[in-house]
Design a protein around this motif. Structure first.
Motif, PDB file in Angstrom:
ATOM      1  N   GLU A   9    -137.711  20.854  22.106  1.00  0.00           N
ATOM      2  CA  GLU A   9    -136.491  21.099  22.868  1.00  0.00           C
ATOM      3  C   GLU A   9    -136.425  22.541  23.366  1.00  0.00           C
ATOM      4  OE1 GLU A   9    -131.761  20.035  22.488  1.00  0.00           O
ATOM      5  OE2 GLU A   9    -132.867  20.509  20.661  1.00  0.00           O
ATOM      6  N   VAL A  10    -135.909  22.701  24.584  1.00  0.00           N
ATOM      7  CA  VAL A  10    -135.643  24.025  25.149  1.00  0.00           C
ATOM      8  C   VAL A  10    -134.136  24.257  25.086  1.00  0.00           C
ATOM      9  CG1 VAL A  10    -135.795  25.526  27.167  1.00  0.00           C
ATOM     10  CG2 VAL A  10    -137.637  23.891  26.678  1.00  0.00           C
ATOM     11  N   LEU A  11    -133.748  25.203  24.269  1.00  0.00           N
ATOM     12  CA  LEU A  11    -132.336  25.540  24.100  1.00  0.00           C
ATOM     13  C   LEU A  11    -132.088  26.861  24.813  1.00  0.00           C
ATOM     14  CD1 LEU A  11    -129.699  24.624  22.643  1.00  0.00           C
ATOM     15  CD2 LEU A  11    -130.383  26.093  20.740  1.00  0.00           C
ATOM     16  N   LEU A  21    -140.602  29.454  19.820  1.00  0.00           N
ATOM     17  CA  LEU A  21    -140.863  30.394  20.907  1.00  0.00           C
ATOM     18  C   LEU A  21    -139.542  31.030  21.311  1.00  0.00           C
ATOM     19  CD1 LEU A  21    -142.798  31.592  23.051  1.00  0.00           C
ATOM     20  CD2 LEU A  21    -142.237  29.614  24.498  1.00  0.00           C
ATOM     21  N   LEU A  22    -139.488  32.355  21.276  1.00  0.00           N
ATOM     22  CA  LEU A  22    -138.274  33.104  21.596  1.00  0.00           C
ATOM     23  C   LEU A  22    -138.499  33.876  22.893  1.00  0.00           C
ATOM     24  CD1 LEU A  22    -137.640  34.567  18.018  1.00  0.00           C
ATOM     25  CD2 LEU A  22    -136.679  32.461  18.998  1.00  0.00           C
ATOM     26  N   LEU A  39    -136.153  28.890  22.321  1.00  0.00           N
ATOM     27  CA  LEU A  39    -134.836  29.474  22.571  1.00  0.00           C
ATOM     28  C   LEU A  39    -135.008  30.519  23.663  1.00  0.00           C
ATOM     29  CD1 LEU A  39    -134.523  28.409  19.518  1.00  0.00           C
ATOM     30  CD2 LEU A  39    -132.589  29.985  19.429  1.00  0.00           C
ATOM     31  N   LEU A  40    -134.294  30.337  24.771  1.00  0.00           N
ATOM     32  CA  LEU A  40    -134.413  31.217  25.916  1.00  0.00           C
ATOM     33  C   LEU A  40    -133.057  31.842  26.221  1.00  0.00           C
ATOM     34  CD1 LEU A  40    -136.270  30.437  29.251  1.00  0.00           C
ATOM     35  CD2 LEU A  40    -134.048  31.544  29.252  1.00  0.00           C
ATOM     36  N   LEU A  69    -134.451  24.721  33.251  1.00  0.00           N
ATOM     37  CA  LEU A  69    -135.321  24.759  32.082  1.00  0.00           C
ATOM     38  C   LEU A  69    -134.717  24.139  30.827  1.00  0.00           C
ATOM     39  CD1 LEU A  69    -136.728  28.406  32.433  1.00  0.00           C
ATOM     40  CD2 LEU A  69    -137.909  26.275  32.978  1.00  0.00           C
ATOM     41  N   ALA A  70    -133.392  24.069  30.735  1.00  0.00           N
ATOM     42  CA  ALA A  70    -132.743  23.714  29.479  1.00  0.00           C
ATOM     43  C   ALA A  70    -132.686  22.207  29.239  1.00  0.00           C
ATOM     44  CB  ALA A  70    -131.327  24.285  29.440  1.00  0.00           C
TER      45      ALA A  70
END
Length: 316
Positions: free
Chosen positions: A21-23, A143-144, A176-177, A188-189
């Motif tokens: 997941e992209v949060l 990944l931050l 987490l972006l 992206l989310a």
């Protein structure tokens, strides 16, 4: 995989995310966004769990984290290849294996010809590609990305955003972006997390958050006005607002009064910021702005038809 973070006392954020997941994390300056990432990385104190593992007391080198800082933080004395190879080597891989992995990542980002260059010889977009490749080369569980497109021109942002999206689709860990750009959240989310004053104010799908923002920051980010009213919130776009010099008539209209703070071109319209209660945006034609004689400081009335606004509960 779940990532749970609890920074009680400074940032009261209980966060969870699933594998793959992209949060995207948004919020005003000082909301605690970067602090959240730093806590996961072990650079700030906080309780952190990743899956079944408790990372709270785990030293930084033992956390499987890839971190892209706002300023990239590439090692200035190392080449692009050696920057990307640094993580795999630190995790015990041989130089040959690490270099091969690094070359593979540079190839995936379309910059294999930059392998021998030092950071000072790279453009902003090139340096950010190297920084992201370095973070992914460690095969992280988390990944931050802290505002990875900051400082890049618009074309470079668009290109890197598209490339990053392709890589994130193949990334099995949690991303987490942190961003200030609504475009990042929209493109992206998988989900958006809104931090406000150190607390989680809203979590949801990007479309849900954009349709029913619960903080003024998010409302401004998606171009809406937001007015609290008891247990409900009222949201409406600037082009649904009528501007007048006298109080509007009609019981079906919501109304506010205040001085014009700023006027600025906005596409084919003129956008006003009015210090009402709260501050509100209004769009009108240049001709209408001239006819009303609008200048900063002039008192105006703003109104919107009750049928033109969206009402929803203040708490989701």
């Amino acid at each position: 995989m779940r990532v749970e973070v609890d920074l009680r006392g400074r940032v009261c954020a209980d966060v969870s995310a699933a594998a793959g997941e992209v949060l995207v994390v948004i919020g005003p300056n000082g909301a605690g966004k970067s602090t959240l990432l730093r806590a996961i990385a072990g650079l700030e104190p906080g309780r952190v769990r990743v899956g079944d593992d408790d990372w709270t007391d785990r030293e930084v080198p033992r956390r499987r984290v890839g971190y892209v800082f706002q300023d990239q933080s590439l090692f200035p004395h190392l080449s692009a290849l050696d920057n990307v190879a640094f993580g795999p080597r630190a995790r015990g891989r041989s130089r040959r294996e690490a270099d091969a992995a690094a070359r593979g990542w540079l190839e995936r980002f379309g910059i294999p010809d930059l392998a021998g260059r030092k950071p000072r010889e790279l453009s902003g977009g090139q340096a950010q590609r190297v920084a992201i490749a370095r973070a992914l080369a460690t095969d992280p569980d988390v990944l931050l990305l802290d505002e990875p497109f900051t400082g890049l021109d618009v074309s470079a942002q668009m290109a890197l955003r598209n490339e990053l999206g392709e890589h994130l689709r193949d990334f099995a860990g949690v991303t987490l972006l942190v961003t200030h750009d609504a475009i990042d959240a929209a493109t992206l989310a998988d989900r958006v997390l809104v931090l406000d004053e150190g607390r989680v104010a809203q979590v949801g799908h990007p479309a849900e958050v954009a349709a029913e923002p619960r903080t003024p920051h998010v409302a401004r980010l998606v171009g809406l006005n937001l007015v609290p009213g008891g247990d409900e919130l009222i949201a409406f776009p600037p082009d649904a607002v009528t501007v007048s010099l006298t109080e509007p008539e009609g019981s079906s209209r919501l109304r506010w009064r205040g001085p014009v703070a700023t006027l600025a071109p906005h596409g084919d319209a003129v956008r006003l910021l009015v210090h009402a209660a709260p501050d509100l945006l209004a769009d009108l034609t240049p001709a209408a702005a001239a006819e009303l004689g609008l200048v900063p400081g002039r008192e105006v009335w703003l109104s919107a038809k009750a049928t033109a606004v969206s009402r929803y509960g203040a708490r989701g």
